[in-house]
Design a protein around this motif. Structure first.
Motif, PDB file in Angstrom:
ATOM      1  N   ARG A 274      -6.395  13.033   4.387  1.00 55.34           N
ATOM      2  CA  ARG A 274      -7.174  12.522   3.259  1.00 55.34           C
ATOM      3  C   ARG A 274      -6.251  12.126   2.119  1.00 55.34           C
ATOM      4  O   ARG A 274      -5.243  12.807   1.847  1.00 55.34           O
ATOM      5  N   ALA A 275      -6.613  11.041   1.445  1.00 52.72           N
ATOM      6  CA  ALA A 275      -5.781  10.527   0.355  1.00 52.72           C
ATOM      7  C   ALA A 275      -5.899  11.421  -0.864  1.00 52.72           C
ATOM      8  O   ALA A 275      -6.999  11.767  -1.305  1.00 52.72           O
TER       9      ALA A 275
ATOM     10  N   TRP B 188       0.854  -1.180   0.000  1.00 49.50           N
ATOM     11  CA  TRP B 188       0.000   0.000   0.000  1.00 49.50           C
ATOM     12  C   TRP B 188       0.898   1.240   0.000  1.00 49.50           C
ATOM     13  O   TRP B 188       1.833   1.350   0.810  1.00 49.50           O
ATOM     14  N   ALA B 189       0.586   2.189  -0.909  1.00 46.62           N
ATOM     15  CA  ALA B 189       1.377   3.411  -0.999  1.00 46.62           C
ATOM     16  C   ALA B 189       0.444   4.557  -1.334  1.00 46.62           C
ATOM     17  O   ALA B 189      -0.469   4.421  -2.166  1.00 46.62           O
ATOM     18  N   GLY B 190       0.659   5.702  -0.691  1.00 49.33           N
ATOM     19  CA  GLY B 190      -0.203   6.846  -0.962  1.00 49.33           C
ATOM     20  C   GLY B 190       0.400   8.141  -0.494  1.00 49.33           C
ATOM     21  O   GLY B 190       1.302   8.175   0.337  1.00 49.33           O
TER      22      GLY B 190
ATOM     23  N   ASN C 244      -8.000   7.327   4.061  1.00 48.37           N
ATOM     24  CA  ASN C 244      -7.599   8.180   5.183  1.00 48.37           C
ATOM     25  C   ASN C 244      -6.411   7.537   5.893  1.00 48.37           C
ATOM     26  O   ASN C 244      -6.460   6.370   6.276  1.00 48.37           O
ATOM     27  N   ALA C 245      -5.355   8.324   6.072  1.00 52.89           N
ATOM     28  CA  ALA C 245      -4.146   7.809   6.728  1.00 52.89           C
ATOM     29  C   ALA C 245      -4.295   7.729   8.232  1.00 52.89           C
ATOM     30  O   ALA C 245      -3.471   7.101   8.904  1.00 52.89           O
ATOM     31  N   LEU C 246      -5.316   8.387   8.768  1.00 48.84           N
ATOM     32  CA  LEU C 246      -5.498   8.370  10.220  1.00 48.84           C
ATOM     33  C   LEU C 246      -6.277   7.156  10.688  1.00 48.84           C
ATOM     34  O   LEU C 246      -6.552   7.024  11.888  1.00 48.84           O
ATOM     35  N   ASP C 247      -6.652   6.287   9.785  1.00 48.73           N
ATOM     36  CA  ASP C 247      -7.325   5.046  10.136  1.00 48.73           C
ATOM     37  C   ASP C 247      -6.321   3.892  10.080  1.00 48.73           C
ATOM     38  O   ASP C 247      -5.587   3.767   9.096  1.00 48.73           O
TER      39      ASP C 247
END
Length: 466
Positions: free
Chosen positions: A93-94, A84-86, A104-107
């Protein structure tokens, strides 16, 4: 002793292997994870470099093209490696994330690394992942995208750990196999070492048992083992030689003294008889007492000579029919039993009852025991003799109907010249059972004594059947 020594050596070996193996296994897992983390850090740094221009100056003419290039690189990276990369904005937010469901990176596990990257530094190294952890264990690396000293976005990579865990597990299997081989090799060395160290001890124990059971000629071969044990074997042989020499001298003295005293005693008894014929009437009772004491002294000398011969004898045990020997001796004592009014019975199994013994010595030992049994059994009493095989041994039991012995007397029976205080007036010298014990133990046999209820004594001969 060998088991205890092997246990100590193997326990020490296990402690050493555990002390070395556990840190080595942990180091291998850390090394593999560090390699993966460094690789992911390089990837995040490359994506962060690609995201600087499009996120640092989004209104520029090239920003759209750079955004498409960045998205294509992230998509290809995910499809090729399954990682996974983003790229996420400051709110988490992505902006460009693969798989696309990652919004969402905070999840999830990326929340803490994302917050660390917002401070303008790369996230800390992730916690150690072990092979037994499930597929939900992931390595997360986050790196800030910086433009003019400000964080404008964050690149996050979540890497699956199944491949890394498989490689660590494979390395652990090789480590376990190596330690297992080391254990087997160490066991072989420990067995050989303990055998080398304990061989003199085993030989010494065997020879000590032989000497304790009457085989005084046994000696330890001082070969093999540590120098200290070889020196102990030589010292033991010297001690055994000295003890055997002292015992031989003692037995020779008893035999010589008994033999030499017989001639003066015989001459003295002849002079007493001559003197008795010249004494006036009225002294017959005193002469009878002198004759009785002379006969008793002669019997003691005969018994001493018999004991010395029994202890000096070196008979060779042979397989013989014990039942026939016992039956012959019982038959030989029947006349004496009838004279005393004692019933003498013998029981034995059908067929031959064989054991290892010296036939002459066994017969002499039986004579001594039967003499005692008939002597102490009162008139109208009974003496039973039984021969039977029980396991690897043959037992001959002689049970009389006499007054028996208490526990203190049982502890002393068989000692030379010992007689129960209750039987001091009974004819005998107190050497019969000593002679029987000497004859039996010369070839690995034994003798035991047991009191019967309410009265009586059982003397048991124990002979090896093989």
């Amino acid at each position: 002793m060998r088991t205890r020594l092997l246990g100590i050596l193997l326990a020490l070996l296990a402690c050493v292997l555990i002390a070395l193996g556990l840190p080595l296994a942990a180091s291998e897992a850390q090394r593999e994870q560090q390699r993966v983390v460094v690789d992911r850090i390089d990837d995040t740094a490359r994506f962060a470099a690609l995201a600087q221009n499009p996120f640092g100056q989004p209104e520029s003419s090239a920003a759209s093209e750079q955004q498409r290039t960045l998205s294509a690189e992230l998509s290809r990276y995910h499809s090729v490696y399954g990682i996974w990369a983003g790229v996420f904005d400051l709110s988490g937010r992505a902006q460009h994330a693969y798989p696309t469901t990652w919004t969402n990176a905070l999840d999830g596990p990326s929340a803490e690394p994302f917050r660390e990257a917002l401070d303008g530094r790369r996230s800390d190294d992730p916690a150690q992942v072990w092979p037994w952890q499930g597929d939900d264990a992931r390595l997360v690396v986050a790196s800030p995208v910086v433009w003019d000293g400000d964080v404008v976005a964050v690149v996050v990579i979540e890497s699956p750990t199944d491949g890394m865990r498989a490689r660590v597990f494979s390395a652990w299997l090789w480590l376990i196999g190596g330690e297992a081989f080391a254990v087997l090799f160490a066991v072989g060395v420990a067995v050989a070492l303990t055998r080398w160290v304990l061989r003199p001890v085993h030989d010494l124990d065997k020879v000590t048992h032989d000497i304790a059971t009457g085989r005084l000629a046994s000696r330890v071969a001082p070969a093999g083992g540590p120098p200290e044990l070889r020196r102990l074997a030589r010292s033991f042989n010297e001690m055994a030689d000295h003890v055997e020499e002292v015992l031989d001298q003692q037995r020779a003295f008893v035999a010589d003294a008994s033999h030499q005293l017989r001639n003066p005693l015989s001459a003295l008894m002849l002079r007493v008889e001559v003197l008795g014929m010249e004494l006036p009437e009225g002294h017959d009772e005193e002469m009878a007492g002198v004759r009785e004491e002379g006969r008793r002294l002669a019997q003691v000398l005969d018994d001493l000579l018999g004991l010395a011969r029994a202890e000096n004898a070196r008979p060779v045990a042979e397989r013989c029919d014990v039942g026939r020997i016992v039956a012959d001796r019982v038959e030989g004592w029947r006349a004496f039993a009838r004279e005393r009014g004692v019933a003498l019975a013998f029981t034995a199994p059908d067929g031959a009852l064989t054991a290892l013994a010296d036939p002459v010595g066994l017969g002499s030992a039986l004579d001594a025991v039967l003499d005692n049994a008939l002597k102490f059994t009162p008139e109208s009493g009974a003496v039973s003799v039984e021969a039977a095989a029980e396991g690897p041994e043959v037992f001959i039991r002689v049970t009389d109907g006499g007054p028996g012995l208490d526990e203190d007397e049982l502890a002393r029976i068989g000692d030379r010249f010992w007689r129960s205080p209750r039987h001091q007036n009974t004819e005998g010298s107190g050497l019969g059972l000593s002679i029987a014990r000497a004859l039996l133990t010369a070839n690995g046999g034994n003798i035991a004594f047991d009191a019967q209820a309410p009265t009586g004594l059982t003397v048991t001969f124990i002979l090896p059947a093989d």
